[in-house]
Design an enzyme around this catalytic site. Structure first.
Site, PDB file in Angstrom:
ATOM      1  N   LEU A 137      59.175  28.087  82.735  1.00  0.00           N
ATOM      2  CA  LEU A 137      59.547  27.867  81.306  1.00  0.00           C
ATOM      3  C   LEU A 137      60.214  29.109  80.773  1.00  0.00           C
ATOM      4  CD1 LEU A 137      56.309  26.232  79.719  1.00  0.00           C
ATOM      5  CD2 LEU A 137      58.333  25.131  80.493  1.00  0.00           C
ATOM      6  N   ASP A 138      61.132  29.031  79.870  1.00  0.00           N
ATOM      7  CA  ASP A 138      61.779  30.229  79.457  1.00  0.00           C
ATOM      8  C   ASP A 138      60.538  31.013  78.672  1.00  0.00           C
ATOM      9  OD1 ASP A 138      64.297  29.148  80.074  1.00  0.00           O
ATOM     10  OD2 ASP A 138      64.605  28.522  77.950  1.00  0.00           O
ATOM     11  N   LYS A 139      60.884  32.409  78.626  1.00  0.00           N
ATOM     12  CA  LYS A 139      60.112  33.388  77.998  1.00  0.00           C
ATOM     13  C   LYS A 139      59.405  32.916  76.584  1.00  0.00           C
ATOM     14  CE  LYS A 139      59.573  38.136  76.537  1.00  0.00           C
ATOM     15  NZ  LYS A 139      60.010  39.417  76.159  1.00  0.00           N
ATOM     16  N   THR A 141      59.726  29.777  75.222  1.00  0.00           N
ATOM     17  CA  THR A 141      59.133  28.459  75.279  1.00  0.00           C
ATOM     18  C   THR A 141      57.490  28.321  75.555  1.00  0.00           C
ATOM     19  OG1 THR A 141      61.305  27.502  76.018  1.00  0.00           O
ATOM     20  CG2 THR A 141      59.524  26.098  76.266  1.00  0.00           C
ATOM     21  N   ARG A 237      67.922  23.187  75.820  1.00  0.00           N
ATOM     22  CA  ARG A 237      68.744  24.108  74.759  1.00  0.00           C
ATOM     23  C   ARG A 237      70.087  23.839  74.801  1.00  0.00           C
ATOM     24  NH1 ARG A 237      66.405  29.551  76.264  1.00  0.00           N
ATOM     25  NH2 ARG A 237      67.735  30.614  74.160  1.00  0.00           N
TER      26      ARG A 237
END
Length: 301
Positions: A137-139, A141, A237
């Site tokens: 997961l993105d930082k 998110t 996104r």
């Protein structure tokens, strides 16, 4: 931990050796497979080879995965919510602001550092830098992630993801309301041609598909439920910005918002099969405390 040996019989001519191995269920990244080939841990019909060598139908490829070297990563006591754990895997609810693994700008204080403190035995599982990690997961998110605690679990969970046998659902607050209110975005995603730190919908990018439906509608925003069919970097996104409905608070693909301090994206639903028993596992989690108030504001303007 002993050396893991794998044997594969080639069925079709023409692939590079590293490409052939990347297509097998090894649980290893292509870059790690290339290193193992160079180190002589891969034999083709009993002989060492180069990553670029072509394999032929009938070839026997033997892969030896040595025990993991002691990691240079430090265990760190970082609070992480554990949703489920057994001897094979752990499911966590990752907070926003926590990077999954070390990288430029964050050499430590990552989820991997936290996992090494919680589960010391994952050291080296699937690779030294990303032990146990099978998806990311993105930082900024938040939400559910599964982590392998054994080599076999890493192979099985990685294979489920590759074969699209897992369910990964997200909640996102976006600007405006998509039309139609339920649909699928099928648009290839790749590196932005000019801004190399960003992704974009580009011709020749990797296939990327995102299903969505409007779950709640407000005056100028919508809460969406989204499911990934593929797992490209920044996929949700990029796709939402591409159709004109960027995520609220996304300063990379949209703009800042007074409603939230980060992009409004939360991995709320995760389902897969247990890597040992095959039992279906399913988990859901609510919105975290930094996102939920935004919906209260929109419901009571």
């Amino acid at each position: 931990m002993e050396t893991q040996d794998h044997k594969f019989r080639v069925a079709v001519d023409g692939s590079r050796l590293d490409q052939f191995l990347a297509g097998q269920d090894t649980g290893l990244t292509r870059s790690r497979l290339q290193r193992l080939i160079v180190e002589g841990q891969v034999l083709v019909n009993g002989a060492t080879a180069k990553p670029s060598n072509k394999v032929r139908s009938g070839d026997l490829v033997t892969l030896s995965v040595p025990p993991p070297r002691p990691s240079s990563l430090e265990p760190q006591d970082i609070p992480v919510t554990v949703v489920y754990q057994d001897e094979s895997l752990v499911v966590i609810d990752k907070p926003a602001g926590l990077a999954v693994h070390p990288g430029p700008g964050h050499p430590d204080q990552t989820l991997v550092n936290a996992l090494l403190a919680m589960c010391p035995d994952i050291q080296g599982i699937g690779g030294e830098i990303r032990p146990g990690i099978v998806h990311r997961l993105d930082k900024d998110t938040s939400g559910l992630m599964m982590v392998a605690k054994t080599h076999q679990a890493h192979i099985d969970l990685s294979a489920q993801i590759k074969e699209r046998q897992t369910t990964k659902g997200y909640l996102a607050l976006v600007e405006g309301t998509p039309t139609p209110t339920q649909g699928k975005i099928d648009a290839p995603v790749g590196r932005h041609p000019r801004r190399r730190t960003r992704m974009a919908v580009v011709v020749g990018g990797k296939e990327a598909r995102t299903s969505y439906k409007v779950r709640d509608q407000f005056q100028a925003h919508s809460l969406l439920e989204l499911y990934l069919e593929t797992g490209r970097t920044h996929q949700i996104r990029v796709h939402m910005a591409h159709i004109g409905h960027p995520l609220v608070g996304d300063t990379t693909y949209g703009h800042a918002s007074p409603l939230v301090d980060r992009h409004f994206l939360h991995a709320f639903h995760l389902a897969f099969k247990h890597p040992v028993t095959g039992e279906p596992l399913e988990f859901r989690t609510g919105l975290p405390s930094d996102l939920a108030p935004a919906l209260d504001v929109l419901r009571n303007p």
